[in-house]
Design a protein around this motif. Structure first.
Motif, short mmCIF file in Angstrom:
data_model
loop_
_atom_site.label_atom_id
_atom_site.label_comp_id
_atom_site.label_asym_id
_atom_site.label_seq_id
_atom_site.Cartn_x
_atom_site.Cartn_y
_atom_site.Cartn_z
N MET A 30 37.39 41.27 42.92
CA MET A 30 36.21 41.82 42.41
C MET A 30 36.58 42.77 41.26
N ALA A 31 37.91 43.44 41.21
CA ALA A 31 38.27 44.04 40.04
C ALA A 31 38.64 43.05 38.82
N GLU A 32 39.17 42.30 39.22
CA GLU A 32 39.76 41.08 38.30
C GLU A 32 38.43 40.67 37.59
N GLU A 33 37.46 40.37 38.30
CA GLU A 33 36.20 39.76 37.66
C GLU A 33 35.09 40.43 37.06
N ALA A 34 35.36 41.77 37.37
CA ALA A 34 34.63 42.80 36.87
C ALA A 34 33.28 42.74 37.77
N ILE A 35 33.27 42.65 38.97
CA ILE A 35 32.18 42.53 39.82
C ILE A 35 31.82 43.88 40.68
N SER A 36 30.86 44.44 40.31
CA SER A 36 30.56 45.85 40.89
C SER A 36 29.94 45.54 42.23
N LEU A 37 29.78 46.41 43.09
CA LEU A 37 29.41 46.36 44.50
C LEU A 37 27.75 45.94 44.38
N ASP A 38 27.16 46.37 43.32
CA ASP A 38 25.64 46.41 43.15
C ASP A 38 25.47 44.70 42.70
N ILE A 60 48.61 35.27 49.95
CA ILE A 60 48.50 34.14 49.14
C ILE A 60 47.15 33.83 48.68
N PHE A 61 46.88 34.24 47.38
CA PHE A 61 45.30 34.09 46.86
C PHE A 61 45.25 32.85 46.03
N ARG A 62 44.55 32.08 46.23
CA ARG A 62 44.42 30.83 45.36
C ARG A 62 45.81 30.07 45.04
N ASP A 63 46.75 30.03 46.02
CA ASP A 63 47.84 29.47 45.62
C ASP A 63 48.72 30.56 44.80
N GLU A 64 48.51 31.57 44.65
CA GLU A 64 49.35 32.69 44.13
C GLU A 64 49.86 33.64 45.30
N ASP A 65 51.06 34.05 44.97
CA ASP A 65 51.63 35.37 45.76
C ASP A 65 51.17 36.61 45.14
N ILE A 66 50.14 37.27 45.73
CA ILE A 66 49.69 38.51 45.07
C ILE A 66 50.02 39.82 46.07
N THR A 67 51.13 39.57 46.79
CA THR A 67 51.35 40.68 47.78
C THR A 67 51.33 42.06 47.20
N ASN A 68 52.52 42.09 46.21
CA ASN A 68 52.65 43.46 45.51
C ASN A 68 51.43 44.08 44.65
N LEU A 69 50.43 43.03 44.30
CA LEU A 69 49.36 43.32 43.46
C LEU A 69 48.22 43.92 44.35
N VAL A 70 48.38 43.66 45.70
CA VAL A 70 47.15 44.03 46.38
C VAL A 70 47.84 45.27 47.22
N ARG A 71 49.13 45.41 47.24
CA ARG A 71 49.62 46.61 48.12
C ARG A 71 49.96 47.93 46.96
N THR A 72 48.91 48.35 46.37
CA THR A 72 49.12 49.60 45.67
C THR A 72 48.09 50.54 46.01
N GLU A 73 48.43 51.86 45.83
CA GLU A 73 47.57 52.93 46.11
C GLU A 73 46.11 52.60 45.46
N GLU A 74 46.01 52.24 44.43
CA GLU A 74 44.95 52.22 43.47
C GLU A 74 43.93 50.93 44.44
N ILE A 75 44.63 49.90 44.58
CA ILE A 75 43.64 48.82 45.55
C ILE A 75 43.43 49.54 46.69
N ALA A 76 44.34 50.36 47.51
CA ALA A 76 43.78 50.80 48.70
C ALA A 76 42.73 51.63 48.82
N LYS A 77 42.61 52.43 47.76
CA LYS A 77 41.55 53.29 47.50
C LYS A 77 40.19 52.77 47.21
#
Ligand code: DC
Length: 224
Positions: free
Chosen positions: A48-56, A85-102
């Motif tokens: 959602m952040a990548e695509e700039a999609i808000s909750l609304d 693995i998201f759409r065949d890409e390893d995004i492990t480190n990209l999603v395990r950040t404190e920013e994404i956790a929040k």
């Protein structure tokens, strides 16, 4: 259609309780599938952040998101995080950040988001069995699971583990900040109205504060 019952072991608990490591060890040992539901929520927050999609905008973009939300997990190797693995890409480190956790903790409190994730989680229940790691695996998603484990540990110990994990990923985070953030997220996760974090009544509760992963596995096996 086969009526075969697929065995599920649920592992719930707060972050840093050791769920990831234990789920990974069990999945590797049993050669079962693994669902890291926290990572599923994180991936949605990331996308959602990548695509700039808000909750609304979620409702109106739901079809677009659903078509692209293809997540797989690879238990990887012990000592390293479960691979996302998201759409065949390893995004492990990209999603395990404190920013994404929040961001994830905020999104995960929304019924709209939980309803979207619910069927995605159940898709992981395939033969020969599933290890499901999360907050509401035993209470909501896999209520019929035969074995339900709830792992917990003191906030200090959990923050310490999280710090080690982040260091391994190359991020330095102050222990006091980490502890504060962890307690804030715990509060949000346990006090939210929808699927709050709590042990299922039929779960086995294990405090992992003074146990190493092998010790936790031993405790679990006593209860299988
Ligand atoms: O386990 P984790 O830190 O990767 O989880 C990220 C966030 O997602 C955390 O705030 C709790 C939330 N979550 C949830 O609400 N329900 C789940 N089944 C798994 C995670």
């Amino acid at each position: 259609m086969s009526n075969k019952i697929i065995p599920v072991i649920t592992i719930d608990g707060p972050s840093g309780a050791g769920k990831g490591t234990i789920a990974q060890m069990l999945a590797l040992e049993l050669d079962w599938n693994i669902l890291d539901s926290g990572a599923l929520y994180r991936t949605l927050a990331f996308f959602m952040a990548e695509e700039a999609i808000s909750l609304d905008q979620f409702q109106e973009k739901k079809k677009f998101i659903k078509e692209r939300f293809k997540v797989k997990f690879d238990p990887g190797i012990v000592g390293e995080p479960v691979k996302v693995i998201f759409r065949d890409e390893d995004i492990t480190n990209l999603v395990r950040t404190e920013e994404i956790a929040k961001k994830t903790s905020e999104l995960a409190a929304e019924p709209l988001i939980r309803d979207f994730i619910k069927p995605c989680q159940r898709e992981f229940m395939i033969e020969p069995g599933l290890i499901a790691d999360g907050r509401d695996m035993g209470t909501v998603i896999f209520r019929d699971a035969k074995h339900k484990i709830f792992l917990t540990a003191s906030p200090k110990e959990r923050a310490k583990r999280r710090q080690t994990q982040l260091k391994r990923q190359g991020s330095e985070v102050n222990m006091r900040v980490l502890l504060q953030e962890l307690e804030e997220r715990d509060k949000k996760d346990t006090e939210r109205k929808h699927s709050p974090l709590r042990p299922a009544v039929d779960s086995v509760i294990i405090d992992t504060s003074s146990l190493d992963p092998k010790g936790v596995i031993k405790e679990i096996k006593k209860n299988l």
